[in-house]
Design an enzyme around this catalytic site. Structure first.
Site, PDB file in Angstrom:
ATOM      1  CG  ASP A 132      -9.981  -2.793  -3.322  1.00  0.00           C
ATOM      2  OD1 ASP A 132      -9.811  -3.174  -2.482  1.00  0.00           O
ATOM      3  OD2 ASP A 132     -11.018  -1.863  -3.658  1.00  0.00           O
TER       4      ASP A 132
ATOM      5  CD  GLU B  67     -10.104   5.143  -2.254  1.00  0.00           C
ATOM      6  OE1 GLU B  67      -9.568   5.522  -1.292  1.00  0.00           O
ATOM      7  OE2 GLU B  67     -11.504   4.963  -2.240  1.00  0.00           O
TER       8      GLU B  67
HETATM    9  C1  6LW Z   1      -8.821   0.511  -1.261  1.00  0.00           C
HETATM   10  C2  6LW Z   1      -9.450   1.605  -1.826  1.00  0.00           C
HETATM   11  C3  6LW Z   1     -10.935   1.342  -1.621  1.00  0.00           C
HETATM   12  O1  6LW Z   1      -7.547   0.556  -0.683  1.00  0.00           O
HETATM   13  O2  6LW Z   1     -11.044   0.714  -0.748  1.00  0.00           O
HETATM   14  O3  6LW Z   1     -12.820   0.984  -2.820  1.00  0.00           O
HETATM   15  C4  6LW Z   1      -9.819  -0.001   0.115  1.00  0.00           C
HETATM   16  N1  6LW Z   1     -11.632   1.323  -2.863  1.00  0.00           N
HETATM   17  O4  6LW Z   1      -8.875   2.198  -3.113  1.00  0.00           O
HETATM   18  C5  6LW Z   1     -10.016  -0.988   0.555  1.00  0.00           C
HETATM   19  O5  6LW Z   1     -10.700  -1.571  -0.303  1.00  0.00           O
END
Ligand code: 6LW
Length: 502
Positions: A22, A177
């Site tokens: 991230d 996300e």
């Molecule tokens: C993070 C989300 C994700 O909040 O995994 O790869 C979660 N993306 O965006 C935890 O790393």
């Protein structure tokens, strides 16, 4: 960790290997700063500096104060998720989600190496993956996974208006996300991840005339994915755009390097990779995301390789050293026995959330670890940890060295050997599994002890898949370090040496 030049003009990718998921990056003049998730590990939220987006040096951690540690009841792979790091009005701002211990919070600093401010709660900001962006009139917009957005007063942490849904990715894609909002030229771009952080991971983008849209999706979404390919870098997603020193653009993003037979197991966690970006008709086109990146056109600024040995002769530990839910400084000391790291067990084993464990991320597919351990007044040794239910350890106590393997509900003693009383060199080799071995493991974790003549005696060779994220679940990767399970354990030095096969 420096990425050294390769003779044929390439640089290794990942640019920050090991458990560094991230990634969020910002540019301030000729300097770049990057922060990553850290989950249950403390100090939390590692901060890196670079001058070329390729060579990075850890300069500190945002969460590095005793009062900021995680409650013991916060599970592994919960805790600190997905920061966004930005520089605005002369200050660094970092928003992050503390999953299971308070939700979204804001930290600020004048120096990204720290000290960082106390956390400012953002009680009106829901969900995970908060992003920060300011529009022309200075309003700060926080955008979160889902995707939704609201204006927030960063002085109070309170919202200045309702949360509103924004463009939320391509049709039917799961888990929109990791949103990031950018003003580039005449457009506001909204970059997101979708497909989930596993093999279906991808990056998509849309643009609009205002920070709240409406947004039109890029006609060639996803702009990046490796799903359905044989490429060695998988799970590519959770990206952040940044302008390179020569004015071109790049993405930093997370990816994994699975090994072994199908379905493939990644053991280093999700790592930070770099990919070049060009623009066509006002849309980004992501270039080759490969393990050997063509050396960029701009000047490179290599940084010193991390030393193999930590000899604990100094007052503190390098910022790369981690413990679980608490800072190492609360669990270990280098001042009690000069030149040694001293660990006092709290009666908790590696199966417990308050294990006395201090380690560093495994950052290479294959490596050798050695440490001189004095367990004459206790019981402890070296461990490779995924979480409380997935770890392998070689332990010294009472003139005996034993190997244990914790795999889910099982924790067999795998091997043991008598050793002379006194300090002993314990070792863990993470090695390729021999091609004739049909176990199709991603690697073999070989645990053993060095004889007085320096010869390494393997006591157990264990399948590495059981210390992979695909088996353990969650969002982290291996951390290798020392622990004390009873009494007091001293460590004179700790060597981490990459093996060239990686
Ligand atoms: C993070 C989300 C994700 O909040 O995994 O790869 C979660 N993306 O965006 C935890 O790393």
């Amino acid at each position: 960790m420096s990425a050294q030049h390769h003779p044929h003009g390439t640089v290794p990718n990942p640019v920050i290997p090991g458990l560094h998921p991230d990634p969020s990056v910002c540019r301030v003049g000729e300097d770049y700063y990057l922060a990553c998730s850290s989950f249950e590990y403390f100090p939390g939220i590692p901060v890196f500096h670079s001058r070329d987006l390729v060579h990075w040096t850890q300069i500190g951690n945002v969460l590095d104060r005793p009062e900021l540690h995680l409650p013991l009841e916060v599970p592994s792979s919960a805790g600190i998720y997905a920061p966004t790091l930005r520089h605005h009005d002369g200050r660094f701002h970092l928003v992050v989600t503390n999953v299971g211990a308070g939700g979204n919070v804001l930290f600020t600093a004048t120096d990204p190496a720290g000290p960082w401010s106390d956390p400012l709660p953002l009680p009106d900001v829901p969900g995970i993956d908060p992003d920060l962006a300011w529009d022309e009139d200075g309003t700060c917009w926080i955008t979160v996974a889902g995707v939704s957005q609201q204006p927030v007063d960063l002085a109070t942490g309170r919202s200045l208006g309702p949360s509103r849904p924004l463009w939320s990715g391509t049709v039917d894609a799961q888990a929109p996300e990791a949103p990031h909002l950018y003003r580039i030229g005449e457009w506001w771009y909204l970059l997101i991840a979708e497909g989930g952080t596993e093999r279906g991971h991808s990056v998509a983008i849309a643009r609009g005339r205002t920070p709240s849209g409406p947004f039109e999706p890029c006609p060639h979404n996803p702009v990046l994915t490796h799903r359905g390919t044989h490429r060695p870098i998988q799970n590519t997603g959770h990206a952040d755009l940044v302008q390179a020193p020569d004015g071109s653009w790049c993405l930093v993003l997370l990816g994994v390097r699975p090994g072994g037979g199908t379905p493939g197991w990644h053991v280093l966690g999700r790592e930070t990779f770099l990919a070049p970006v060009t623009w066509e008709d006002g849309w980004p086109v992501v270039g080759g995301l490969t393990p050997e990146l063509p050396a960029p056109a701009w000047p490179l600024h290599p940084v010193p390789e991390a030393p193999v040995r930590d000899d604990f002769d100094g007052a503190g530990l390098h910022p790369r050293w981690l413990s679980v839910r608490r800072r190492p400084a609360e669990l270990v000391t280098t001042g009690e026995r000069p030149g040694w790291l001293t660990l006092h067990a709290a009666g908790a084993s590696l199966d417990a959330p308050d294990a006395v464990f201090v380690g560093r991320r495994q950052q290479h597919p294959f490596c050798e670890v050695r440490a001189l351990v004095d367990a004459t007044a206790g019981r402890g040794g070296l461990a490779v940890r995924l979480d409380e239910r997935h770890h392998y350890e070689v332990e010294a106590a009472d003139g005996e060295v034993r190997v244990f393997a914790r795999i889910g509900p099982l924790r067999p003693e795998v091997a043991s050997v008598r050793v002379p009383a006194g300090p002993v060199v314990l070792g863990i080799d993470v090695a390729p599994h021999p091609p004739e071995d049909s176990r199709t493991a991603p690697d073999l974790v070989v645990l053993g002890v060095e004889q007085p003549d320096g010869a390494f005696t393997p006591l157990a060779s264990l399948d590495g898949r059981y210390l992979s994220t695909e088996v353990a679940g969650g969002f982290t990767g291996r951390v290798i370090g020392a622990y004390a399970a009873a009494g007091t354990v001293h460590v004179d030095w700790f060597d981490y040496r990459p093996r060239k096969e990686s």
